[in-house]
Structures are given as structure tokens and as C-alpha cells.
Motif scaffolding. Structure first.
Motif, short mmCIF file in Angstrom:
data_model
loop_
_atom_site.label_atom_id
_atom_site.label_comp_id
_atom_site.label_asym_id
_atom_site.label_seq_id
_atom_site.Cartn_x
_atom_site.Cartn_y
_atom_site.Cartn_z
N GLU A 106 43.05 75.83 56.60
CA GLU A 106 42.29 77.27 57.23
C GLU A 106 42.76 78.16 57.21
O GLU A 106 41.48 78.95 56.07
N VAL A 107 43.32 79.05 57.45
CA VAL A 107 43.94 80.22 57.04
C VAL A 107 44.17 80.42 55.53
O VAL A 107 44.15 81.82 54.87
N MET A 108 45.09 79.06 54.66
CA MET A 108 44.92 80.01 52.91
C MET A 108 43.47 80.03 52.08
O MET A 108 43.36 80.81 51.87
N GLY A 109 42.38 78.82 52.61
CA GLY A 109 41.28 79.10 52.50
C GLY A 109 40.99 80.76 52.55
O GLY A 109 40.65 81.03 51.81
N ALA A 110 40.78 81.13 53.80
CA ALA A 110 40.38 82.43 54.27
C ALA A 110 40.93 83.20 53.26
O ALA A 110 39.94 84.10 52.68
#
Length: 476
Positions: A106-110
Motif C-alpha cells: 500500500e505504501v509503495m503504491g502511494a
């Protein structure tokens, strides 16, 4: 006829960049910029792959990303539920084991989304469609993550010289003969059929048995019992109906029939032998042109002259629409003809998909089985490219000339449409009561303003045409 408003609104929606193939959550460029604030992406320069495609490096700080992962896991830990522990009391190392992978994703995507949005915003690029994100082949690097985003941008759009194009404006009116023809059609539609013993003629309702043979064998679809048809309506092949004309009830007839060259393959151009028996024959009895007939058409007092006036008014409204469509079609063709615009695949391919879906839906409405039906994309490429090109050009015309839907034009369109209803004012209120309905009319108003602007640039000439020609009516 071009659905210019639909194409245009679809293209305008493209400014909301969805990165669903890469990112966990979806937001528009504007929202990302406002919500996320500072970025880990330094200013970079895109590389042109071709006239529309760009390649853009993205760099994510490993330290900052890890800090965000840890902060997100701590938030999760506050409410995490797990068997054997009270909510929020799950040991942190257990939370990391359970949720670490999904949180990191999730953090990488954001982070990648944020980096991409900042980069294209800084470079002032208008992104068309979705980017393709891939890990950069730069080798191992412990302090940063590197990606490459490949995407298309909107082309520079310039509308060509419309003064080189000709516009023929139909000059046409509704005459008494047109009203008479319409009344005759309405009477036929309300005809009652009564049995007769005379010979069949066009307009009669018949029930027949028939058997068709090819080389002495009954062919598929060549046999029926009590088949119903109104002669002259063209439901059957003209030669088949012509053979029934002149037959009487209980009469049998054998005749040869040659199928058209463009008929279905197994029968195209072939001569078969039909045996036909007339089981029943009825002639149409038309209603009298009197007060009762007028009342059946909604004229309460049965005034025939008032009925003719209302029919004429309806024909004039329909004729006005047809003239507008003819003018609009010419204008749209002219805009396309004089303008050369490179088309992003990111816009064309979704349009092909929409046209494919529409075609399948149309087949379903016609009662055809469409299970597992896949229509080739090649069938729709030309139409899709034309629609996308037109949308880009119309969007540019709007921007260059600050075209808007004037309240007066919107009101005029609504009132004109409401005239065909029994309580026009109720219809007007209905439109103004909902923004979505009003938005549809505003799109029509903008489209009308575009047509007016383009027509004003073209070489215009009047052309006298008949009512039938404009309405596409073929009298038999």
C-alpha cells in the motif's frame, strides 16, 4: 450522426488519472497533490519515445518509505483484531508478520503514485490514459527504489481551416401533401382486417403454408405453416410476396424463385421451387377520417382541422431536428477533414471497447444470443479513431473560443422538447429539478454552439430539398 457530447465528456474525464494497475488506492492528480503534499521525487526530465509516448524515471527514498511503512503499521496495531488478544493489544511483531506485506504494498503504491503525479505536474504534461510502471534495471541499491513510467500525453490539437469546406443547408417545408401522407399512414396503422374472398393484393393480411425445395429437397427455413404476412410491407422477399398477390383463399400455387446474390451463403443466387397455399385472406378496413379518428390521436373535441394542425406542427418539429442533424453531420465531417491530430492509443483502445460493448448490447436487444461472443476489435478501429479525433477537436474548439452553454439556449432546448408533451411546464420543471438532467441539456447547448461557430467559418449555401428526402422517406 455523431455523439459529440458523449465523446467530449469521455475525453475530459481522462484528466483524472487512474493508476489502478499499479496503485492500491485511486485518486486524481489534483487530489494527490493536495493530500500528500511534499514529495520524495526530485525533478526529472521525461524522454520522448515517440510523438505522444513518454518515459519518466521515478525514484523513491527507501528511508522515507520505510518510515511510512512503520508509521502505517503502528496505526494498524491500534485497532488490529486477532484471536487471543484484545483489539489494539496485539504484539507489534505479530502485527508486522500479519500485515507487513500488505502495508508495504500500500505504501509503495502511494509513494510511486505521488512521485509520478508530482513529476507530470511539474513538467506540465497532460497524461492520456494510464501509465505502465516497471522497475528500473539499475541494479541493487539499498537507499532508493527506482521505477520507469511509460505513458502517453495528449497531442497538441489545432483545428484546420474550415473556410475551405462547403456547407449545404436544406431549405424545406411541410406541405399539405406531407400531412395527407402522414394521416394515410396513421389510418393504415389503425386498420382492422376483415376476411375476404377476392384475390389478394398489397396491403392484405394473409396466412399461408409454404414449402421451398432446392434440388428437390426442403432447405433449412424453407417450410412453414400458417405463416402471417401483410403483403407489400417487405417482410418477405419481393418475388415471394408478388407471387401471392392475385391468389384467393384455399388456392395453391407453385413457382420458382431466385434468391439475391447477397442472401445467406447456402442460398445466394440459387433458384428454388416454392409451393404456397393461402389459408386465410383479410383486407384492411381503414378508419373514417372523422371526429372519432381525431379523438384516437388525442384531439379531445374531435376537430379534424385541429388534428391536421397538430400533425403539421409535429412534422415541423421533426423536420427541424432532421435539418439540424444534416447540418451537424456536415460540420463534424468538415472539422475532421481539415484537421490532422495524432491519436493516443490510451484513448482509442477504450473507445474500441465501448463500441464493442454497444454492438453486443444491440445484438441482445435484437434477440440474438451473445454468450461468449467476442467481436473483433478491427471492426471498430476506424470508428473509434474518428470519435476520439472528433472529441479532441471539439474540446479544442471549446477551449479556444470559450464556448459555454448559455442559460437562454438551455431554456430554449428544454421548452422546445417540452412542446410535444400534454403539460409542457411540468416537463420544464422536471428538467430544472435535477442537475444531471440539466447537464445533458447543457451538453446539447454546447454542441449546438460549436456547430454554429463552425458553420460560420464554412462556405454556406442553401439547397432546396423535399420533405421526403430530408426525412429519409421512400414512398411506395
Amino acid at each position: 450522426m455523431y455523439a459529440a457530447g458523449v465523446v467530449l465528456s469521455g475525453i475530459l474525464r481522462q484528466k483524472h488519472l487512474s493508476l489502478s494497475d499499479v496503485f492500491i488506492r485511486k485518486t486524481s492528480i489534483e487530489n494527490v497533490a493536495l493530500i500528500l503534499g511534499n514529495s520524495m521525487q526530485t525533478q526529472v526530465t521525461p524522454t520522448a519515445v515517440n510523438s505522444l509516448e513518454r518515459s519518466l524515471p521515478l525514484v523513491i527514498s527507501a528511508a522515507e518509505m520505510e518510515a511510512q511503512v512503520m508509521a502505517r503499521l503502528k496505526q494498524v496495531a491500534k485497532t488490529a483484531k486477532m484471536s487471543g488478544f484484545r483489539p489494539g493489544k496485539v504484539p507489534f511483531n505479530v502485527v508486522v508478520n500479519q500485515y507487513g506485506y500488505s502495508v508495504r504494498q500500500e505504501v509503495m503504491g502511494a509513494s510511486v503514485e505521488r512521485a509520478f503525479v508530482q513529476a507530470v505536474t511539474t513538467a506540465q504534461m497532460r497524461v492520456a490514459g494510464q501509465p505502465r510502471i516497471a522497475a528500473a534495471e539499475t541494479g541493487a541499491n539499498s537507499d532508493k527504489y527506482e521505477f520507469v513510467a511509460t505513458f502517453e500525453v495528449f497531442p497538441e490539437v489545432k483545428v484546420g481551416d474550415l473556410s475551405t469546406q462547403k456547407l449545404l443547408k436544406p431549405i424545406v417545408s411541410v406541405g399539405d401533401a406531407d400531412v395527407d401522407h402522414t394521416i394515410a399512414t396513421l389510418r393504415k396503422q389503425r386498420a382492422k382486417f376483415e376476411a375476404t374472398t377476392r384475390a389478394a393484393q398489397n396491403g392484405d393480411f394473409v396466412k399461408v403454408d409454404f414449402v421451398g425445395k432446392l434440388n428437390g429437397e426442403v432447405f433449412a427455413g424453407g417450410e412453414a405453416k400458417d405463416f402471417s404476412v401483410v403483403l407489400g410491407e417487405g417482410r418477405m422477399l419481393p418475388d415471394f410476396e408478388a407471387a401471392i398477390v392475385g391468389m384467393k383463399p384455399a388456392q395453391e400455387k407453385i413457382f420458382d424463385l431466385t434468391f439475391p446474390a447477397d442472401y445467406k451463403e447456402e442460398l445466394a443466387g440459387k433458384t428454388v421451387q416454392f409451393s404456397v397455399t393461402v389459408n386465410a385472406l383479410s383486407e384492411p378496413i381503414l378508419p373514417e377520417l372523422d371526429a372519432e379518428f381525431a379523438k384516437s390521436l388525442g384531439v379531445d373535441n374531435g376537430d379534424v382541422s385541429k388534428m391536421r394542425g397538430e400533425i403539421k406542427a409535429n412534422l415541423e418539429r421533426e423536420l427541424k431536428k432532421r435539418v439540424e442533424v444534416k447540418i451537424k453531420d456536415q460540420v463534424m465531417e468538415a472539422v475532421i477533414a481539415v484537421s490532422d491530430v495524432p491519436l493516443p492509443r490510451a484513448l482509442v483502445e477504450p473507445e474500441i471497447g465501448r463500441l464493442q460493448a454497444q454492438a453486443v448490447e444491440d445484438l441482445q436487444r435484437r434477440g440474438m444470443t451473445t454468450k461468449d461472443l467476442s467481436l473483433p476489435a478491427d471492426l471498430f478501429v476506424e470508428r473509434a479513431e474518428k470519435r476520439v479525433k472528433l472529441g479532441l477537436l471539439l474540446n479544442q474548439i471549446i477551449a479556444d473560443n470559450q464556448i459555454k452553454a448559455s442559460p437562454d439556449k438551455v431554456k430554449a432546448i428544454i421548452e422546445e422538447h417540452a412542446e410535444s408533451y400534454e403539460e409542457p411546464q411540468q416537463m420544464v420543471k422536471w428538467y430544472y429539478s435535477q442537475p444531471d438532467r440539466l447537464g445533458e441539456v447543457e451538453a446539447l447547448a454546447i454542441e449546438s454552439a460549436i456547430v454554429d461557430w463552425c458553420a460560420g467559418k464554412m462556405q454556406s449555401a442553401d439547397e432546396a430539398q423535399s420533405f421526403d428526402a430530408v426525412m429519409g422517406i421512400e414512398r411506395k
